[in-house]
Design a protein around this motif. Structure first.
Motif, short mmCIF file in Angstrom:
data_model
loop_
_atom_site.label_atom_id
_atom_site.label_comp_id
_atom_site.label_asym_id
_atom_site.label_seq_id
_atom_site.Cartn_x
_atom_site.Cartn_y
_atom_site.Cartn_z
N LEU A 69 -3.28 -17.09 30.18
CA LEU A 69 -4.85 -16.90 29.89
C LEU A 69 -4.82 -15.37 29.68
CD1 LEU A 69 -7.53 -17.32 30.04
CD2 LEU A 69 -7.64 -16.84 32.58
N PHE A 70 -4.13 -14.50 30.36
CA PHE A 70 -4.34 -13.08 30.01
C PHE A 70 -3.84 -12.63 28.68
CE2 PHE A 70 -2.87 -8.63 30.10
CZ PHE A 70 -3.75 -7.92 30.66
N SER A 71 -2.65 -13.16 28.27
CA SER A 71 -2.14 -12.89 26.99
C SER A 71 -3.06 -13.31 25.84
CB SER A 71 -0.81 -13.47 26.62
OG SER A 71 -0.56 -14.59 26.03
N GLN A 72 -3.62 -14.46 26.09
CA GLN A 72 -4.56 -14.95 24.78
C GLN A 72 -5.98 -14.19 25.05
OE1 GLN A 72 -4.47 -19.04 26.68
NE2 GLN A 72 -3.55 -19.92 24.66
N LEU A 73 -6.45 -13.76 26.00
CA LEU A 73 -7.66 -13.13 26.15
C LEU A 73 -7.30 -11.69 25.42
CD1 LEU A 73 -9.08 -13.65 29.61
CD2 LEU A 73 -9.95 -14.37 27.58
N LYS A 74 -6.09 -11.15 25.50
CA LYS A 74 -5.60 -9.95 25.11
C LYS A 74 -5.58 -10.04 23.42
CE LYS A 74 -1.45 -7.61 24.90
NZ LYS A 74 0.01 -7.10 25.68
N GLU A 75 -5.01 -11.15 23.05
CA GLU A 75 -4.98 -11.45 21.70
C GLU A 75 -6.22 -11.57 20.82
OE1 GLU A 75 -1.86 -12.25 20.75
OE2 GLU A 75 -2.35 -12.59 18.55
N VAL A 76 -7.41 -11.86 21.53
CA VAL A 76 -8.59 -11.99 20.97
C VAL A 76 -9.59 -10.87 21.43
CG1 VAL A 76 -8.85 -14.57 20.64
CG2 VAL A 76 -9.88 -13.59 22.68
#
Lengths: 457, 457
Positions: free
Chosen positions: A349-356
């Motif tokens: 979740l963190f890495s995806q939120l960072k991605e966007v």
């Protein structure tokens, strides 16, 4: 400073490419997440919020080892997960790294049941390991944040509604935008298949339908044909899967199918009951929905199943999944401990939120006040820091023997909000220069007023 | 209830002995610590206190993977530690589980140095792995709680005093009784050996002297003889080791030895300086002492070294150790990153405190208020719980359909401090029965007053 921070955070793949120096490689292993301090602070804050909410609902912490006997894990892994387990020998023992927190909890409950109070509501937040092919957003080491409610012998259906109610609270506080907890019940599909005389295929069909969102309808139909499901039956299954609408509409449509199967009807009852209790638990209508295509990949689920999507980022997939399991301890205990639980995949979740671009790192340090001494005797600087700490303000002293410019540049780079200067003059007058780094304002205050100055900004 | 709790906590080896049932063994692996919830709550609270203090001093969190490339760890393990590393293959990679948090930090600093601000003050709290022979108080999986201050090129000596000042604060807050941080400096022994022309034996002699407290003087003398140290030299070493007293006395005695060796004299200077700054940092005299027999077993220390003992429980050994290292990154980086750090062995400390009865578990749950519904519609009970949670009070609803007696017995067993009864009458009048479980008093208050009632007890 701000610009440099942004760079650190977004260009993960650009950070310090492996130097060719004959030195030992220092790059983190592929599939492992390692964060710079600014991001780590945000990650830890999210983890803490999750933990705080779990405790607000009375869930109890446990902390099982990361290493388990291999047989404990293999008893409950199954399918693709089994191939992903990190297994190794140490002495005579076949050991393995846990691939989730649910199976170790089943072992824990079986082992200590006489010392636990039931219903046993436990949370566990920890790292788990799966040797997946590393690809964007898939990690080999990742945090799971789990809650489970486990009964001794029986466990009321109402718990199936409490789990998403907790999750609703967690994601509201994490403030990551609108989300939907999608709910179904495995008894529906299993009952439908019973009524179509293909009950023996339940586990295989579940695993195939679990891939529906990923591979699409055509591919799923192909796969069903491959395991011998007739096209008539497949049509029936898809008629079921295509039922959409409000809870009332879905339930009415399910009833209209006119299926005479106890398991199917018990599935309708359970689904309706969970939805009813979610309303009683004040979860707003738009945060949950019945979605019959949710089945989950793991074999151990036996009733309610959950997945959670961020409304603005459906491409993230499910960020939080789980369900009801009636027999998770069967390999470990003579007794029955039914449970219901859910897991937040925090690393992903963190890495995806960072991605966007939704992870906003604001500071490189927990320090609120940096004490910058212009003297060599640290008695007074330390006294200032101690005074602030006693008021709960994180304080740091710049201890290196450096030019004042370097000292202030450290303050700039780390983004500390306040700097306190301690020179001969300040010590003589007892009034210390404190600078608000955001506004640039500075003033001189006595020791006893430093903390309140900071609290009042 | 109290009695049962005590039993759970002290009879670790008596908890649910492995059942002989043909089921998979559920007992935790030997050398791994697993706690019941009541103890876990205490353990987590200690861990949180340590973390809070680290942050109060401005240390920044990092979280490196538990799995590292084997070569990264073997580059810096050495001696007995090397044999204890959990090593395995996955695909083509030689992997290993970290045996401490210092070596991964050296890798981390080497990798990300361009993105870090120096001095880099980091903390890390996490599990590490050593395949030791399990024995009382020795664990194969255990938590280390580390702080390190790392410079880019250079790092001021004053940091060697800040480390024990933080530790003084940590142990004061943990409230585990009087303790002493024992300090020495490796340059003294190394310089002495230089002056005795046996400088080449430094690493071996250090490792032997590190065992002094464990094996005694006779055995150490034997081991020194075995590696070729003459009895004359050994006498000299023991004359040095036997120097005791206040900082001033020890420093005077060291000067009196009249040793003309730069390293030795730099050791005296550093030791004196660290003691001076500890006083300036307000660490009371009785909490630190110079102890020349402290050398530490790991090869990488190059200056100041620390060990910490509980005054009442010297048999625990060192509960917190560390020191200064000038070249920890030499295998990973062309640059030099000297550092100083310390590590609290929390798992071992906890288990030893438990052993002597100093771990007092008071509750089986974080729940402060248990809502006990006598109705089946959970709207009002959930509303009560939500109201309490919004005031930061951990609240739980007893959701199972059970007799009132079972519900209250759950309250008893978990030790929740408050119980709120919600029956038809309470809902009708809007006044809920709240019972203080300690005093047994009960009263009826309206929803809006429940939180303040609890806060005011």
């Amino acid at each position: 400073m701000k610009k440099q921070l942004d760079k650190d955070i977004n260009d993960e793949n650009e950070i310090a490419p492996q130097k060719i120096t004959g030195k030992i490689p220092t790059r983190v292993l592929p599939g492992f997440m390692e964060l710079l301090p600014a991001e780590q602070i945000v990650f830890d804050r999210m983890k803490k919020t999750i933990q705080d909410v779990f405790e607000l609902y009375g869930f109890v912490p446990i902390d099982t080892p990361i290493i388990e006997r291999a047989e404990v894990l293999f008893a409950k892994a199954g399918g693709e997960t089994e191939k992903q387990i990190y297994e190794f020998k140490k002495g005579d023992n076949d050991l393995a790294l846990r691939f989730d927190l649910t199976v170790p909890t089943a072992r824990y409950v079986s082992e200590y049941e006489r010392n636990l109070v039931f219903p046993f509501k436990r949370y566990q937040i920890g790292k788990v390991y799966r040797g997946e092919n590393p690809q964007k957003g898939r990690y080999r080491e990742f945090y799971q944040c789990d809650i489970d409610i486990i009964g001794n012998g029986t466990l009321g259906l109402i718990n199936d509604a409490e789990i998403p109610a907790v999750i609703y609270d967690v994601f509201s506080r994490l403030d990551i935008g609108p989300f939907v907890v999608r709910i179904s019940n495995r008894k529906l599909l299993a009952g439908l298949m019973n009524s179509l005389d293909i009950g023996g295929l339940v586990p295989n069909v579940m695993r195939i339908i679990d891939k529906l969102e990923k591979v699409g309808e055509g591919k799923v139909k192909e796969m069903l044909a491959e395991i011998g499901v007739s096209s008539d039956v497949t049509e029936n299954l898809f008629r079921f899967l295509s039922i959409k609408g409000t809870t009332e509409e879905v339930v009415a449509a399910l009833r209209n199918l006119g299926i005479k199967d106890d398991m199917f009807n018990s599935g309708i009852y359970e689904l309706e009951n969970v939805a009813l209790n979610l309303r009683r638990f004040s979860v707003p209508e738009q945060y949950f929905e019945i979605d019959l295509s949710i089945v989950r990949g793991l074999d151990y689920y036996t009733g309610t199943v959950y997945e959670t999507k961020l409304a603005r980022f459906p491409q993230f997939g499910s960020i939080c999944s789980g369900g009801r399991y009636d027999n998770l301890t069967e390999k470990y205990s003579e007794k029955k401990f039914p449970g219901v639980g859910i897991s937040i995949g925090l690393t992903r979740l963190f890495s995806q939120l960072k991605e966007v671009g939704l992870i906003r790192a604001e500071t490189l340090t927990p320090t609120v006040a940096l004490v910058v001494p212009l003297v060599s005797d640290m008695t007074v600087p330390f006294n200032i820091a101690t005074t602030l700490r006693s008021r709960g303000i994180s304080a740091e002293i710049y201890l290196e023997d450096a030019k004042i410019k370097s000292k202030l540049s450290y303050a700039d780079k780390t983004g500390v909000p306040f700097v306190i200067i301690v020179g001969e003059d300040e010590i003589a007058t007892g009034k210390f220069t404190i600078k608000d780094m955001k506004s640039g304002e500075q003033t001189r205050v006595v020791l006893g007023d430093l903390a309140s100055y900071i609290y009042n900004r």
